[in-house]
Design a protein around this motif. Structure first.
Motif, PDB file in Angstrom:
ATOM      1  N   ALA A   1       0.438   4.362   0.350  1.00 53.67           N
ATOM      2  CA  ALA A   1       0.233   5.423   1.337  1.00 53.67           C
ATOM      3  C   ALA A   1       0.421   4.893   2.760  1.00 53.67           C
ATOM      4  O   ALA A   1       0.028   5.540   3.721  1.00 53.67           O
ATOM      5  CB  ALA A   1      -1.161   6.035   1.166  1.00 53.67           C
ATOM      6  N   ASP A   2       1.054   3.736   2.885  1.00 50.48           N
ATOM      7  CA  ASP A   2       1.303   3.118   4.194  1.00 50.48           C
ATOM      8  C   ASP A   2       2.394   3.899   4.911  1.00 50.48           C
ATOM      9  O   ASP A   2       3.490   4.067   4.385  1.00 50.48           O
ATOM     10  CB  ASP A   2       1.736   1.666   3.987  1.00 50.48           C
ATOM     11  CG  ASP A   2       1.817   0.879   5.283  1.00 50.48           C
ATOM     12  OD1 ASP A   2       1.950   1.497   6.356  1.00 50.48           O
ATOM     13  OD2 ASP A   2       1.742  -0.348   5.208  1.00 50.48           O
ATOM     14  N   ASP A   3       2.098   4.377   6.100  1.00 52.34           N
ATOM     15  CA  ASP A   3       3.102   5.135   6.849  1.00 52.34           C
ATOM     16  C   ASP A   3       3.891   4.241   7.813  1.00 52.34           C
ATOM     17  O   ASP A   3       4.731   4.714   8.568  1.00 52.34           O
ATOM     18  CB  ASP A   3       2.468   6.304   7.605  1.00 52.34           C
ATOM     19  CG  ASP A   3       1.342   5.873   8.526  1.00 52.34           C
ATOM     20  OD1 ASP A   3       1.056   4.664   8.612  1.00 52.34           O
ATOM     21  OD2 ASP A   3       0.746   6.761   9.154  1.00 52.34           O
ATOM     22  N   ASN A   4       3.624   2.925   7.779  1.00 55.63           N
ATOM     23  CA  ASN A   4       4.347   1.980   8.631  1.00 55.63           C
ATOM     24  C   ASN A   4       5.479   1.262   7.895  1.00 55.63           C
ATOM     25  O   ASN A   4       6.481   0.910   8.512  1.00 55.63           O
ATOM     26  CB  ASN A   4       3.402   0.916   9.202  1.00 55.63           C
ATOM     27  CG  ASN A   4       2.405   1.499  10.170  1.00 55.63           C
ATOM     28  OD1 ASN A   4       2.716   2.410  10.921  1.00 55.63           O
ATOM     29  ND2 ASN A   4       1.195   0.989  10.146  1.00 55.63           N
TER      30      ASN A   4
ATOM     31  N   ARG B   1       0.865  -1.180   0.000  1.00 59.22           N
ATOM     32  CA  ARG B   1       0.000   0.000   0.000  1.00 59.22           C
ATOM     33  C   ARG B   1       0.904   1.233   0.000  1.00 59.22           C
ATOM     34  O   ARG B   1       1.654   1.444   0.948  1.00 59.22           O
ATOM     35  CB  ARG B   1      -0.890  -0.041   1.236  1.00 59.22           C
ATOM     36  CG  ARG B   1      -1.881  -1.191   1.178  1.00 59.22           C
ATOM     37  CD  ARG B   1      -1.993  -1.851   2.543  1.00 59.22           C
ATOM     38  NE  ARG B   1      -2.930  -2.958   2.528  1.00 59.22           N
ATOM     39  CZ  ARG B   1      -2.547  -4.232   2.451  1.00 59.22           C
ATOM     40  NH1 ARG B   1      -1.286  -4.556   2.381  1.00 59.22           N
ATOM     41  NH2 ARG B   1      -3.449  -5.183   2.436  1.00 59.22           N
TER      42      ARG B   1
ATOM     43  N   GLY C   1      -3.599   3.061   2.602  1.00 59.69           N
ATOM     44  CA  GLY C   1      -2.689   3.016   3.744  1.00 59.69           C
ATOM     45  C   GLY C   1      -2.560   1.612   4.297  1.00 59.69           C
ATOM     46  O   GLY C   1      -2.859   0.623   3.620  1.00 59.69           O
ATOM     47  N   HIS C   2      -2.137   1.532   5.529  1.00 56.11           N
ATOM     48  CA  HIS C   2      -1.864   0.250   6.171  1.00 56.11           C
ATOM     49  C   HIS C   2      -3.114  -0.630   6.237  1.00 56.11           C
ATOM     50  O   HIS C   2      -3.015  -1.844   6.226  1.00 56.11           O
ATOM     51  CB  HIS C   2      -1.292   0.493   7.577  1.00 56.11           C
ATOM     52  CG  HIS C   2      -0.636  -0.705   8.163  1.00 56.11           C
ATOM     53  ND1 HIS C   2       0.556  -1.209   7.686  1.00 56.11           N
ATOM     54  CD2 HIS C   2      -0.996  -1.516   9.184  1.00 56.11           C
ATOM     55  CE1 HIS C   2       0.893  -2.273   8.389  1.00 56.11           C
ATOM     56  NE2 HIS C   2      -0.029  -2.478   9.305  1.00 56.11           N
TER      57      HIS C   2
ATOM     58  N   HIS D   1       7.850   1.273   4.306  1.00 56.71           N
ATOM     59  CA  HIS D   1       8.263   2.022   3.122  1.00 56.71           C
ATOM     60  C   HIS D   1       8.250   1.114   1.895  1.00 56.71           C
ATOM     61  O   HIS D   1       8.631  -0.054   1.987  1.00 56.71           O
ATOM     62  CB  HIS D   1       9.674   2.599   3.339  1.00 56.71           C
ATOM     63  CG  HIS D   1      10.012   3.661   2.370  1.00 56.71           C
ATOM     64  ND1 HIS D   1      10.515   3.378   1.125  1.00 56.71           N
ATOM     65  CD2 HIS D   1       9.886   5.007   2.434  1.00 56.71           C
ATOM     66  CE1 HIS D   1      10.700   4.507   0.472  1.00 56.71           C
ATOM     67  NE2 HIS D   1      10.334   5.498   1.237  1.00 56.71           N
TER      68      HIS D   1
END
Length: 84
Positions: free
Chosen positions: A18-21, A16, A50-51, A23
């Motif tokens: 837009a995953d901020d967990n 994903r 995202g995640h 890279h």
């Protein structure tokens, strides 16, 4: 990464974007290691998710369909057996 040559079954890597967990470089490095080891895999990039992609409107159905198609292809399950 060092275990990539030991992979025997096809792998579906989903990332994903837009995953901020996690890279994207992590998934790309694993894909590169699998390619270098000539191991079967597919990469599915999910822009704008995202995640928790399953909670992203408009993504859940397509993502589940893609996963089912991948499993069906690599496990040899005919289309008619799914969803019965």
């Amino acid at each position: 990464m060092r275990q990539a040559p030991r992979l025997r079954r096809p792998l579906l890597l989903m990332h994903r974007l837009a995953d901020d967990n996690v890279h994207p470089a992590n998934s790309l490095r694993l894909s590169a290691a699998l390619l270098a080891a000539d191991r079967p895999h597919e990469v599915l990039l999910l822009p704008g998710t995202g995640h928790r992609a399953m909670q992203t409107p408009g993504v859940t159905e397509g993502l589940l369909r893609h996963q089912c198609d991948f499993l069906r292809r690599h496990l040899g399950v005919p289309d008619r057996q799914l969803g019965s």
